[in-house]
Scaffold this active site. Structure first.
Site, PDB file in Angstrom:
ATOM      1  N   ASP A   1      28.444  17.441  26.411  1.00 16.81           N
ATOM      2  CA  ASP A   1      29.006  16.880  27.629  1.00 16.81           C
ATOM      3  C   ASP A   1      30.530  17.064  27.516  1.00 16.81           C
ATOM      4  O   ASP A   1      31.039  17.319  26.416  1.00 16.81           O
ATOM      5  CB  ASP A   1      28.633  15.391  27.686  1.00 16.81           C
ATOM      6  CG  ASP A   1      29.444  14.640  28.692  1.00 16.81           C
ATOM      7  OD1 ASP A   1      29.476  15.071  29.854  1.00 16.81           O
ATOM      8  OD2 ASP A   1      30.068  13.622  28.326  1.00 16.81           O
TER       9      ASP A   1
ATOM     10  N   ASP B   1      33.387  15.113  29.779  1.00 18.11           N
ATOM     11  CA  ASP B   1      34.163  13.881  29.969  1.00 18.11           C
ATOM     12  C   ASP B   1      33.665  12.782  29.038  1.00 18.11           C
ATOM     13  O   ASP B   1      32.505  12.368  29.118  1.00 18.11           O
ATOM     14  CB  ASP B   1      34.066  13.413  31.422  1.00 18.11           C
ATOM     15  CG  ASP B   1      34.722  14.398  32.356  1.00 18.11           C
ATOM     16  OD1 ASP B   1      35.955  14.514  32.290  1.00 18.11           O
ATOM     17  OD2 ASP B   1      33.998  15.073  33.103  1.00 18.11           O
TER      18      ASP B   1
ATOM     19  N   LYS C   1      33.051  12.980  43.577  1.00 15.06           N
ATOM     20  CA  LYS C   1      32.803  12.847  45.033  1.00 15.06           C
ATOM     21  C   LYS C   1      31.819  11.703  45.278  1.00 15.06           C
ATOM     22  O   LYS C   1      32.005  10.880  46.178  1.00 15.06           O
ATOM     23  CB  LYS C   1      32.243  14.160  45.603  1.00 15.06           C
ATOM     24  CG  LYS C   1      33.242  15.310  45.581  1.00 15.06           C
ATOM     25  CD  LYS C   1      32.756  16.508  46.360  1.00 15.06           C
ATOM     26  CE  LYS C   1      31.701  17.313  45.627  1.00 15.06           C
ATOM     27  NZ  LYS C   1      32.216  18.060  44.469  1.00 15.06           N
TER      28      LYS C   1
END
Ligand code: XBP
Ligand code: MG
Length: 246
Positions: A7, A9, A51
């Protein structure tokens, strides 16, 4: 061949405070009086994807439905500005790799493992971070990079990890995932992956009971140890008998 799937972040780097500042700066530039302090952002991180996170925030606001709809329409524009600001901050070197990451990447390559990325974040953010921390040839180190909107269901759905496995053409049993969050862990385990979790301030305290291993950081993990933990131990019946293991 085996693969180590990272991953980004929270795992490769503790990026979230820079993401948070860039969200806040983009809100200000867009004339919105929104500000996400750390405790609120920690809660909003339950929603993966920038988003989607802005959308979840708009859904919480006590406003008229017509206003909500108008704000929702502005998400792509606000998020594009946030991505621009984040890319600039990362290129300026504001986000270092977490402890142990560079060494583990190197050891995995030496051991002949594929390196791969499975992230929710925008592709431009991943490119910027890899190049700022690992150099101009960083992207070439990875056999598969899957991120952002390439899948319709983001983490905790397994789609992004399944996409990486398909791209590498390997089975889940031949790969290990490295994650930092509950959403990431759920995504990786739903794809059938043995998962190491290294939480940060933003994710600590989550339910990591499905993880194969939970570590404060990757400085504590070597490739040799990881391979040893992954290999099912053959039981020596005589030794097991003496140790009372039967
Ligand atoms: C990371 C995220 C990302 C970043 C923001 O999740 O949720 O959304 O916070 O990135 P994970 P974007 O580490 O589980 O992949 O704004 O580019 O979406
Ligand atoms: Mg993460």
């Amino acid at each position: 061949m085996n693969a180590l799937i990272f991953d980004v972040d929270g795992t490769l780097a503790d990026t979230e405070d820079v993401h948070r500042s860039c969200f806040n700066a983009a809100f200000m530039q867009g004339g919105l009086e929104w500000h996400w302090p750390r405790p609120l952002y920690r809660d909003l991180l339950k929603v993966a994807g920038g988003k989607e996170r802005i959308g979840a925030y708009i859904d919480r606001l006590h406003i008229r439905e017509s206003h909500r709809k108008a704000l929702r329409e502005r998400i792509p524009e606000i998020h594009a500005e946030k991505t621009r600001l984040y890319g600039r901050a990362v290129a300026e070197g504001k986000v270092p790799l977490r402890e142990g990451v560079a060494r583990l990447l190197e050891q995995a390559q030496e051991a002949g493992w594929h390196l791969a990325i499975a992230s929710t974040t925008t592709a431009a953010n991943v490119d910027a971070l890899l190049q700022a921390t690992l150099g101009a040839h960083a992207l070439a180190m990875f056999s598969a990079i899957a991120c952002g909107d390439v899948v319709s269901e983001k983490k905790p759905a397994p789609d992004i990890y399944q996409l990486v496995l398909r791209t590498l053409d390997i089975a889940p049993e031949d790969a290990v995932a490295v994650e930092d969050s509950v959403n990431g862990l759920r995504s990786a385990t739903a794809a059938g992956l043995w998962t190491v979790v290294t939480p940060t301030y933003w994710s600590e305290g989550g339910d990591f009971s499905e993880a194969a291993l939970v570590l404060p950081n990757l400085a504590e993990l070597t490739m040799a140890r990881l391979i040893e933990l992954r290999t099912p131990r053959s039981v020596d019946p005589l030794r097991a008998l003496y140790q009372g293991a039967w």
